[in-house]
Design a protein around this motif. Structure first.
Motif, PDB file in Angstrom:
ATOM      1  N   PRO A  60     -55.100  26.126 -33.397  1.00 55.01           N
ATOM      2  CA  PRO A  60     -54.193  26.279 -32.356  1.00 55.01           C
ATOM      3  C   PRO A  60     -53.146  25.583 -32.021  1.00 55.01           C
ATOM      4  CG  PRO A  60     -55.780  24.517 -32.610  1.00 55.01           C
ATOM      5  CD  PRO A  60     -55.968  24.704 -33.704  1.00 55.01           C
ATOM      6  N   ASP A  63     -50.933  24.103 -26.474  1.00 56.88           N
ATOM      7  CA  ASP A  63     -51.807  25.352 -25.046  1.00 56.88           C
ATOM      8  C   ASP A  63     -53.175  25.311 -25.302  1.00 56.88           C
ATOM      9  OD1 ASP A  63     -49.764  24.791 -23.347  1.00 56.88           O
ATOM     10  OD2 ASP A  63     -49.119  26.324 -23.976  1.00 56.88           O
ATOM     11  N   GLU A  64     -53.893  26.457 -26.449  1.00 57.03           N
ATOM     12  CA  GLU A  64     -54.529  26.529 -26.798  1.00 57.03           C
ATOM     13  C   GLU A  64     -56.202  24.956 -27.012  1.00 57.03           C
ATOM     14  OE1 GLU A  64     -54.240  28.857 -30.954  1.00 57.03           O
ATOM     15  OE2 GLU A  64     -53.628  30.876 -28.849  1.00 57.03           O
ATOM     16  N   ARG A  67     -56.475  24.467 -23.666  1.00 56.86           N
ATOM     17  CA  ARG A  67     -57.792  24.815 -23.014  1.00 56.86           C
ATOM     18  C   ARG A  67     -58.847  25.310 -23.738  1.00 56.86           C
ATOM     19  NH1 ARG A  67     -59.928  29.509 -24.502  1.00 56.86           N
ATOM     20  NH2 ARG A  67     -58.164  30.201 -26.329  1.00 56.86           N
ATOM     21  N   LEU A  68     -59.142  24.685 -25.182  1.00 60.33           N
ATOM     22  CA  LEU A  68     -59.499  24.844 -25.421  1.00 60.33           C
ATOM     23  C   LEU A  68     -61.095  23.410 -25.275  1.00 60.33           C
ATOM     24  CD1 LEU A  68     -59.478  25.799 -29.207  1.00 60.33           C
ATOM     25  CD2 LEU A  68     -60.616  27.181 -27.387  1.00 60.33           C
TER      26      LEU A  68
END
Length: 137
Positions: A60, A63-64, A67-68
């Motif tokens: 990822p 940013d991902e 977020r995760l």
């Protein structure tokens, strides 16, 4: 008695108290087992895995990943809250089962007491009838 108490009295008379009393220990035992199981659970169940994992995992982006992590933290918080609610509910069920067992014991005690009082009133009625008969004779 008031008119409002009559439906309650009718309802209480309709309850099969012998069956309720016979099942009270089973209800209390079931509540205890539920409470022990809920108190003993340490963590959650493993989530279901995807049916077919991707052939090549793609890392990822930053940013991902953030977020995760945020979603994972939120899910962990929610899981903890749900476990606390489950423990509280189990404790409440246990307390209600214990209270029900005590209530049933009290109802049985009162039922026996009412039976004795009924016999006493019947005996007094017979004595009163004999007394009236002697007075009139």
């Amino acid at each position: 008695m008031t008119a409002m108490a009559m439906p309650w009295l009718t309802l209480l008379k309709a309850v099969p108290w012998t069956e309720v009393m016979a099942r009270a220990p089973d209800i209390a035992d079931g509540a205890k087992r539920l409470w022990q199981r809920a108190a003993g659970s340490k963590g959650g169940a493993a989530g279901a895995e995807a049916a077919s994992p991707p052939a090549e995992p793609v890392p990822p982006t930053a940013d991902e990943a953030t977020r995760l992590r945020s979603e994972l933290d939120q899910l962990r918080r929610q899981t903890g809250e749900l476990q606390a609610e489950m423990r509280a509910s189990s404790e409440l069920i246990q307390a209600l089962a214990d209270q029900q067992a005590r209530l049933i014991a009290q109802v049985e005690s009162h039922r026996a007491h009412v039976g004795r009082l009924t016999w006493a009133v019947a005996a007094l009625a017979v004595l009163a009838a004999v007394g009236w008969a002697r007075l009139l004779a």
